[in-house]
Design a protein around this motif. Structure first.
Motif, PDB file in Angstrom:
ATOM      1  N   PRO A   1      43.645  48.983  32.993  1.00 24.66           N
ATOM      2  CA  PRO A   1      43.844  49.939  34.062  1.00 24.66           C
ATOM      3  C   PRO A   1      44.857  50.860  33.752  1.00 24.66           C
ATOM      4  O   PRO A   1      45.002  51.908  34.219  1.00 24.66           O
ATOM      5  CB  PRO A   1      44.254  48.846  35.166  1.00 24.66           C
ATOM      6  CG  PRO A   1      43.672  47.786  34.939  1.00 24.66           C
ATOM      7  CD  PRO A   1      43.476  47.434  33.359  1.00 24.66           C
TER       8      PRO A   1
ATOM      9  N   LEU B   1      37.549  40.710  38.323  1.00 25.55           N
ATOM     10  CA  LEU B   1      36.874  41.492  37.459  1.00 25.55           C
ATOM     11  C   LEU B   1      35.587  41.231  37.238  1.00 25.55           C
ATOM     12  O   LEU B   1      35.056  40.380  37.730  1.00 25.55           O
ATOM     13  CB  LEU B   1      37.469  41.547  36.162  1.00 25.55           C
ATOM     14  CG  LEU B   1      38.560  42.105  35.597  1.00 25.55           C
ATOM     15  CD1 LEU B   1      38.704  42.187  34.030  1.00 25.55           C
ATOM     16  CD2 LEU B   1      38.754  43.713  36.057  1.00 25.55           C
ATOM     17  N   ARG B   2      34.692  42.499  37.290  1.00 24.03           N
ATOM     18  CA  ARG B   2      33.150  42.188  37.048  1.00 24.03           C
ATOM     19  C   ARG B   2      32.982  40.920  36.058  1.00 24.03           C
ATOM     20  O   ARG B   2      32.104  40.371  36.238  1.00 24.03           O
ATOM     21  CB  ARG B   2      32.444  43.535  37.093  1.00 24.03           C
ATOM     22  CG  ARG B   2      30.957  43.160  36.832  1.00 24.03           C
ATOM     23  CD  ARG B   2      30.339  42.748  37.897  1.00 24.03           C
ATOM     24  NE  ARG B   2      28.896  42.605  37.542  1.00 24.03           N
ATOM     25  CZ  ARG B   2      28.315  41.372  36.871  1.00 24.03           C
ATOM     26  NH1 ARG B   2      29.167  40.707  36.437  1.00 24.03           N
ATOM     27  NH2 ARG B   2      27.087  41.405  36.832  1.00 24.03           N
TER      28      ARG B   2
ATOM     29  N   ASN C   1      43.780  43.403  31.813  1.00 19.88           N
ATOM     30  CA  ASN C   1      43.478  42.986  32.908  1.00 19.88           C
ATOM     31  C   ASN C   1      42.822  41.566  33.027  1.00 19.88           C
ATOM     32  O   ASN C   1      41.663  41.499  32.756  1.00 19.88           O
ATOM     33  CB  ASN C   1      42.663  43.913  33.664  1.00 19.88           C
ATOM     34  CG  ASN C   1      42.590  43.582  35.200  1.00 19.88           C
ATOM     35  OD1 ASN C   1      42.986  42.521  35.618  1.00 19.88           O
ATOM     36  ND2 ASN C   1      41.775  44.474  35.748  1.00 19.88           N
TER      37      ASN C   1
ATOM     38  N   GLU D   1      38.169  49.243  32.540  1.00 21.20           N
ATOM     39  CA  GLU D   1      38.089  47.966  33.247  1.00 21.20           C
ATOM     40  C   GLU D   1      39.006  47.054  32.723  1.00 21.20           C
ATOM     41  O   GLU D   1      39.745  46.250  33.445  1.00 21.20           O
ATOM     42  CB  GLU D   1      36.709  47.300  33.109  1.00 21.20           C
ATOM     43  CG  GLU D   1      36.469  46.146  33.837  1.00 21.20           C
ATOM     44  CD  GLU D   1      36.030  46.250  35.381  1.00 21.20           C
ATOM     45  OE1 GLU D   1      36.534  47.225  36.048  1.00 21.20           O
ATOM     46  OE2 GLU D   1      35.463  45.145  35.935  1.00 21.20           O
TER      47      GLU D   1
END
Lengths: 410, 97
Positions: A319, A160-161, A155, A316
């Motif tokens: 996915p 994203l964090r 990803n 994370e």
């Protein structure tokens, strides 16, 4: 209801890959521990030094410890010169060993990505790429688009964090089928005449003043010209029997596999920052690992929150794994040193040699560990690649600090 | 997941704690007199038993106080918890049962 065949109707057992000899009274060299490093040491003692009057003593069964369960990642993109040289020697040996041992252990150079999620990660990664290139280790820096092209299932969304800002790539890195590696080494060592003795636990050392002259075992005393420890997580326990204190702490290291899935993962992805590493075995399991449990332990299991944490990181980043199931988790005991680098070399006790402290990264080093350890045992002098890794570095202060520098936290 | 009884807060999950390694490692009483190998022993060498181990924990997400406990490193059974009173140099260390 039993449907057992009479014994004479059973199919022939296939040929064993190695003998099951009884221990002799004496050997030139006794290696304690028939894991990957012990077996590689026996193989190179015979191949490189012509020393074949050798026994490898194993408390359990051959390659039944961390060699039986690990995440099989092979790479040499370490920051420190001493480490990169040692692991690069290992990688070069991995590249020739399947042919040399005439055993296809599925060494697959599918590359390793080390993801960067912060500006500091980017700086560390580009620095390590440059250091690796100067040291003759293949390394590339990929930006986010190149990461996506190389491994489409990661990803790379900026939402994203911890977004993927880039990655280091070592194209020659990869994975191998760990237990086949052990069997290939064991078969060839056995052909050289090395006695591989399973179910033989070392319970003490035979001493003559300040040198060892052999070992006590549950199968009686065995004398030896030289005794070489290769016991990974149990190195401290063995060294205690010889009155030697080691700068080593044993921790559980956990990992897990999913059920078998179609091939979806083309490479190996490691992330230091969110802390997970993921590859896909040839058979189809996703193989994931992370860091050690914080506490000392010999129980071959750790705390479940470690598994939850690495699964959260994996989901994370990937996915696509959301519907995968955990098939099996396990914990192995790893021997961690204060500088996260191994200890290889002589000890203050004569004729006693030490190879331990590989921590979480021993599998990748297997052939080089055996190569340099065999040299050290055969000549009594450290191999040039192993010389910086002696026990004395903790007294001189010349540590090889791979904590945080080795492309993944330990 | 270990269930650890903080001497002040009671039983809490391991997640709330920070591990501190071997207990009762006192700072050298005479640091300027230590040899290099004695410094190496103090800085880098700790007990690593397969069995009972006296170790330090901090209740990092709770009262933030340090304490000692005795844990079996194979079974993870916790046998005793003590509030943290450092052993003065020269004094005997607590006996592991």
């Amino acid at each position: 209801m039993s449907h057992q065949l009479p014994a004479h109707q059973l199919p022939e057992h296939p040929d064993w890959l190695w003998r099951t000899p009884d221990p002799k009274r004496s050997y030139d060299v006794i290696i304690v521990g028939a894991g990957g490093h012990g077996l590689a040491t026996a193989y190179y003692l015979a191949r490189n030094h012509g020393i074949t009057n050798v026994a490898v003593l194993e408390r359990g069964w051959l390659a039944g410890g961390n060699m039986a369960r690990n995440t099989t990642i092979i790479r040499s993109n370490y920051l420190c010169e001493e480490s990169a040289a040692l692991y690069e020697h290992a990688l070069k040996l991995w590249e020739v060993l399947p042919q040399e041992l005439e055993y296809d252990f599925l060494f697959s150079q599918r590359g390793v990505l080390n993801l960067a999620h912060t500006l500091q990660d980017v700086r560390e990664g580009t620095r390590r790429v440059n250091a690796n290139r100067l040291g003759g280790v293949d390394a590339e820096w990929l930006d986010t688009d190149q990461v996506r092209a190389f491994c489409p299932i990661v990803n790379t969304s900026p939402d994203l964090r911890y977004p993927v800002l880039g990655a280091t790539l070592q194209p020659r890195a990869g994975i191998a089928k760990h237990d086949h590696v052990a069997w290939a080494l064991a078969r060839r060592a056995d052909e050289y005449g090395v006695d591989l003795i399973q179910g033989c636990e070392v319970t003490g050392f035979l001493r003559d003043g300040d040198r060892v002259t052999g070992v006590r075992t549950n199968r009686g005393p065995i004398s030896a010209g030289r005794v070489a420890l290769a016991a990974a997580g149990h190195s401290s326990v063995l060294a205690d029997l010889a009155g030697l204190r080691l700068p080593v702490q044993s921790h559980p290291l956990q990992a897990l596999v999913s059920e078998l899935l179609e091939p979806v993962h083309p490479t190996v992805v490691m992330s230091n920052h969110v802390h997970v590493y993921v590859s896909q075995a040839h058979k189809g399991e996703l193989v994931m690992g992370a860091g050690v449990d914080s506490y000392n332990g010999y129980g071959q299991r750790g705390s479940f929150h470690m598994i939850e944490h690495q699964m959260a990181a994996a989901l994370e980043l990937f996915p696509i794994f959301a519907r995968a199931h955990v098939l099996r988790t396990w914990g192995g005991i790893v021997d961690v040193t204060p500088d996260a680098s191994p200890i290889i070399g002589p000890t203050p006790i004569g004729n006693l040699y030490l190879n331990c402290g590989w921590g979480t990264g021993g599998f990748k080093a297997t052939p080089a560990s055996g190569w340099v350890y065999a040299h050290t045992i055969a000549t009594g002098e450290p191999h040039p690649l192993a010389a910086p890794f002696g026990l004395e570095r903790f007294t001189t202060g010349a540590l090889i600090d791979e904590h945080g520098a080795a492309a993944v936290a330990h | 997941m270990l269930l650890i009884a903080c001497p002040w807060c009671g039983e809490r999950e391991e997640l709330e704690f920070h591990y501190g390694g071997q207990a009762h490692v006192g700072y050298p009483a005479n640091p300027e007199g230590l040899t290099d190998s004695e410094w190496a022993e103090y800085l880098f060498v700790r007990d690593n038993p397969k069995g009972l181990f006296a170790e330090r924990w901090s209740h990092a997400a709770g009262c933030r106080r340090w304490f000692n406990l005795i844990r079996h490193t194979v079974t993870h059974q916790i046998l005793a918890v003590q509030s943290n009173r450092p052993v003065a140099a020269g004094q005997p260390k607590p006996v592991i049962p």
